[in-house]
Design a protein around this motif. Sequence first.
Motif, PDB file in Angstrom:
ATOM      1  N   ARG A 125       0.849  -1.156  -0.116  1.00  0.00           N
ATOM      2  CA  ARG A 125      -0.068   0.027  -0.002  1.00  0.00           C
ATOM      3  C   ARG A 125       0.768   1.354  -0.043  1.00  0.00           C
ATOM      4  O   ARG A 125       0.334   2.460  -0.397  1.00  0.00           O
ATOM      5  CB  ARG A 125      -0.938  -0.030   1.209  1.00  0.00           C
ATOM      6  CG  ARG A 125      -1.688  -1.296   1.316  1.00  0.00           C
ATOM      7  CD  ARG A 125      -2.452  -1.484   0.112  1.00  0.00           C
ATOM      8  NE  ARG A 125      -3.682  -1.152  -0.068  1.00  0.00           N
ATOM      9  CZ  ARG A 125      -4.556  -1.224  -1.243  1.00  0.00           C
ATOM     10  NH1 ARG A 125      -3.948  -1.662  -2.278  1.00  0.00           N
ATOM     11  NH2 ARG A 125      -5.594  -0.533  -1.168  1.00  0.00           N
ATOM     12  N   VAL A 126       2.154   1.225   0.306  1.00  0.00           N
ATOM     13  CA  VAL A 126       3.030   2.339   0.416  1.00  0.00           C
ATOM     14  C   VAL A 126       3.062   2.622  -1.122  1.00  0.00           C
ATOM     15  O   VAL A 126       3.075   4.007  -1.453  1.00  0.00           O
ATOM     16  CB  VAL A 126       4.290   1.929   1.147  1.00  0.00           C
ATOM     17  CG1 VAL A 126       5.349   3.151   0.581  1.00  0.00           C
ATOM     18  CG2 VAL A 126       4.188   1.781   2.461  1.00  0.00           C
ATOM     19  N   LYS A 127       3.124   1.868  -1.895  1.00  0.00           N
ATOM     20  CA  LYS A 127       3.185   2.143  -3.314  1.00  0.00           C
ATOM     21  C   LYS A 127       2.144   3.140  -3.890  1.00  0.00           C
ATOM     22  O   LYS A 127       2.351   3.765  -4.759  1.00  0.00           O
ATOM     23  CB  LYS A 127       3.532   1.027  -4.186  1.00  0.00           C
ATOM     24  CG  LYS A 127       4.937   0.289  -4.000  1.00  0.00           C
ATOM     25  CD  LYS A 127       5.238  -0.985  -4.947  1.00  0.00           C
ATOM     26  CE  LYS A 127       6.400  -1.752  -4.437  1.00  0.00           C
ATOM     27  NZ  LYS A 127       7.551  -1.037  -4.407  1.00  0.00           N
ATOM     28  N   CYS A 128       0.811   2.544  -3.338  1.00  0.00           N
ATOM     29  CA  CYS A 128      -0.347   3.228  -3.599  1.00  0.00           C
ATOM     30  C   CYS A 128      -0.173   4.594  -3.156  1.00  0.00           C
ATOM     31  O   CYS A 128      -0.478   5.532  -3.901  1.00  0.00           O
ATOM     32  CB  CYS A 128      -1.657   2.609  -3.131  1.00  0.00           C
ATOM     33  SG  CYS A 128      -1.704   0.732  -3.479  1.00  0.00           S
ATOM     34  N   ALA A 129       0.193   4.951  -1.890  1.00  0.00           N
ATOM     35  CA  ALA A 129       0.316   6.265  -1.162  1.00  0.00           C
ATOM     36  C   ALA A 129       1.429   6.995  -1.890  1.00  0.00           C
ATOM     37  O   ALA A 129       1.049   8.365  -1.945  1.00  0.00           O
ATOM     38  CB  ALA A 129       0.310   6.073   0.188  1.00  0.00           C
TER      39      ALA A 129
END
Length: 150
Positions: A125-129
């Motif tokens: 999810r870090v990649k999403c954010a």
Amino acid sequence: MNELRELYQELVLDHGKKPRNYRPMDEPYRHSVGYNPVCGDKLSLFVRVNESDVVEDVSFQGTGCAISTASASLLTEALKGKTATEAMDLMRQFTAMLIDPENDTDPDALGKLAVFEGVKDFPVRVKCATLAWRTLEAALDGRDTPVTTE
Ligand code: FES
């Protein structure tokens, strides 16, 4: 902590469903495209910086999950009126909050963006954010080529 979690959910849901500044932009603008190879989502970001180096307008378009859409939406709200240098500083602080274990920035200094702090425990999810922020960095640097979150 529960309050923060609720605020996080509310903000992410709200901005994920009703993204602000989700539109193309008339020229002149700087532009870049961000790509998340994990899911294939793409985001196009436009930023207009005036002759005084102030961000006059920011907008985005593309497909993404609630987190990437909310992050891009909140980015557009956070940047208007900042200088390009301040925008880059904010990008560095935001990404450091999520990817740098040594980071000692007080999340509260990031205002509403602090709600993404909990995402750091979920590497995918870090990649999403961070997608919109990596794309912003490329746009301000004048790189029109797609960037990825790898
Ligand atoms: Fe694609 Fe989040 S799942 S950007």
